[in-house]
Design a protein around this motif. Sequence first.
Motif, PDB file in Angstrom:
ATOM      1  N   VAL A   1       1.018  -1.302   0.384  1.00  0.00           N
ATOM      2  CA  VAL A   1       0.197  -0.347   0.174  1.00  0.00           C
ATOM      3  C   VAL A   1       1.174   1.045  -0.096  1.00  0.00           C
ATOM      4  O   VAL A   1       1.980   1.151   0.833  1.00  0.00           O
ATOM      5  N   VAL A   2       0.314   2.543  -0.859  1.00  0.00           N
ATOM      6  CA  VAL A   2       1.525   3.287  -0.978  1.00  0.00           C
ATOM      7  C   VAL A   2      -0.049   4.343  -1.325  1.00  0.00           C
ATOM      8  O   VAL A   2      -1.058   4.431  -1.653  1.00  0.00           O
ATOM      9  N   SER A   3       0.406   5.569   0.105  1.00  0.00           N
ATOM     10  CA  SER A   3      -0.856   6.174  -0.181  1.00  0.00           C
ATOM     11  C   SER A   3      -0.262   8.066   0.080  1.00  0.00           C
ATOM     12  O   SER A   3       0.454   8.091   0.371  1.00  0.00           O
ATOM     13  N   ALA A   4      -0.948   8.748  -0.415  1.00  0.00           N
ATOM     14  CA  ALA A   4      -0.727  10.600   0.225  1.00  0.00           C
ATOM     15  C   ALA A   4      -2.005  11.217   0.080  1.00  0.00           C
ATOM     16  O   ALA A   4      -2.030  11.503  -0.819  1.00  0.00           O
ATOM     17  N   SER A   5      -2.753  10.516   1.213  1.00  0.00           N
ATOM     18  CA  SER A   5      -3.385  11.000   1.805  1.00  0.00           C
ATOM     19  C   SER A   5      -3.625  12.003   2.563  1.00  0.00           C
ATOM     20  O   SER A   5      -2.878  12.532   3.030  1.00  0.00           O
ATOM     21  N   PRO A   6      -4.626  12.897   2.296  1.00  0.00           N
ATOM     22  CA  PRO A   6      -5.002  14.126   2.910  1.00  0.00           C
ATOM     23  C   PRO A   6      -5.751  14.201   4.128  1.00  0.00           C
ATOM     24  O   PRO A   6      -5.465  15.998   4.513  1.00  0.00           O
ATOM     25  N   GLU A   7      -5.518  13.290   4.404  1.00  0.00           N
ATOM     26  CA  GLU A   7      -7.669  12.984   5.789  1.00  0.00           C
ATOM     27  C   GLU A   7      -6.591  12.191   6.490  1.00  0.00           C
ATOM     28  O   GLU A   7      -6.988  11.470   6.399  1.00  0.00           O
ATOM     29  N   LEU A   8      -7.639  12.975   7.809  1.00  0.00           N
ATOM     30  CA  LEU A   8      -7.051  12.397   8.848  1.00  0.00           C
ATOM     31  C   LEU A   8      -8.482  11.614   8.945  1.00  0.00           C
ATOM     32  O   LEU A   8      -9.220  11.884   9.790  1.00  0.00           O
ATOM     33  N   TYR A   9      -8.317  10.353   9.614  1.00  0.00           N
ATOM     34  CA  TYR A   9      -9.083   9.679  10.653  1.00  0.00           C
ATOM     35  C   TYR A   9      -9.605   9.635  12.198  1.00  0.00           C
ATOM     36  O   TYR A   9     -10.294  10.095  12.506  1.00  0.00           O
ATOM     37  N   LEU A  10      -8.282   8.867  12.588  1.00  0.00           N
ATOM     38  CA  LEU A  10      -8.186   9.569  13.634  1.00  0.00           C
ATOM     39  C   LEU A  10      -6.810   9.643  14.315  1.00  0.00           C
ATOM     40  O   LEU A  10      -5.957   8.540  13.810  1.00  0.00           O
ATOM     41  N   SER A  11      -6.684  10.093  15.538  1.00  0.00           N
ATOM     42  CA  SER A  11      -5.623  10.839  15.618  1.00  0.00           C
ATOM     43  C   SER A  11      -5.578  10.287  17.494  1.00  0.00           C
ATOM     44  O   SER A  11      -7.020  11.101  18.242  1.00  0.00           O
ATOM     45  N   LEU A  12      -4.952   9.637  18.675  1.00  0.00           N
ATOM     46  CA  LEU A  12      -5.379  10.128  19.834  1.00  0.00           C
ATOM     47  C   LEU A  12      -3.807  10.213  20.825  1.00  0.00           C
ATOM     48  O   LEU A  12      -2.907   9.469  20.319  1.00  0.00           O
ATOM     49  N   ASP A  13      -3.683  11.314  21.765  1.00  0.00           N
ATOM     50  CA  ASP A  13      -2.923  11.634  22.033  1.00  0.00           C
ATOM     51  C   ASP A  13      -3.022  12.568  23.642  1.00  0.00           C
ATOM     52  O   ASP A  13      -4.079  13.227  23.541  1.00  0.00           O
ATOM     53  N   ALA A  14      -2.221  11.819  24.215  1.00  0.00           N
ATOM     54  CA  ALA A  14      -3.143  12.241  26.080  1.00  0.00           C
ATOM     55  C   ALA A  14      -4.064  12.251  25.930  1.00  0.00           C
ATOM     56  O   ALA A  14      -4.962  12.856  26.813  1.00  0.00           O
TER      57      ALA A  14
END
Length: 381
Positions: free
Chosen positions: A168-181
């Motif tokens: 898989v090679v992706s140039a995605s501009p979109e955040l699906y999920l992030s988790l921090d603190a």
Amino acid sequence: MHAPTSWASFAGRRATDVVECVDLQQDPQRLAEPGPWFVVVDFEAFGRGGRARAWRFAQVSDDVAPAAGALRDAPWRGPDPSSWRSSLDRDAYQEAVQRVRDHVRDGTVYQVNVCRVLGAPLPVVPDGATSLEPDAAALAARLVAGNPAPYGAAVHVPASSGVDPVWVVSASPELYLSLDAGVLASGPIKGTARTADGLTDKDRAENVMITDLVRNDLQQVCSPGTVTVTDLLGVEEHPGLVHLVSRVRGALAPEIAEAPDRWSRVLRATFPPGSVSGAPKSSALRIIEELETAPRGPYCGAVGWVDGDRAELAVGIRTFWWERGPHDDGVLRFGTGAGITWGSDPLAEWHETELKAERLVGLASARTADEFGTPARSAET
């Protein structure tokens, strides 16, 4: 040529030397173990026939560019630009758009993302007694140079590794999920045009609709009262086009944050991403299954990494994947789609899918420096 090694890269992290692959639908609690785990989830995962997998690697480094190092010097050899074929031709795609409009008129849905999958033959290359897969690192480097993206990613585990393979090679501009603190965040995209002046009221209405869907998804796993929209209808510029992007965040509920299967619970509550499915999501998914003629696979799924209580996962758009089937020597695939509402014009939506595909398909089809960046029109048949 050199035999490709197993490696992954995403959001400033690069890993090499694969150790194992886990099935996240069978053993989701494994993501609670030390990582990072590099994740690829098919759009059809979690009960709809697709795969959800994560790979762990022996060597991990931070703050490096995708496809950095010696592999970056390898030339990319893409498919013949004229060999691309679409799972839905122009007439079939426009008919699918009209059928979604009928569903909207009847009150079944408000919006459905309708996609088509492009494919071009890209065979393995004989190398003595073995055959080499296409060099994912070379394509990743080409995309970094010609179409940089905030969530660019690549995961390549060759079949020869002895571990469940992936390409898989992706140039995605979109955040699906992030988790921090303890904060879970998402950045849904809806609305695409060549310039900001080309964004329409339909684009803005669609973005608001999907942002509300994402907000509802996050509320299923976040503490009550913590989910907020921090940015609405922001305009982001990317190579060759602009997007409308909104931002949603909330505090992950303690009972989920402390659970060993937290990622199974988070993914099942929010997957597939609302921006590439529709609203209401359950009805949209039924219509997608009815209208689309090819599985999306990692396209419109999730690509990224999970490391304990931190994670960053992109929506798998602007994504190539390569597979070798029982009756071919390998096919490179790329997905493109558009969000359909009552206000959609079928021909305009077809042209939006072309806009989203033309630059990246052109980059992947280029074979020499002279061809670099030359658009290749997505085939209609």
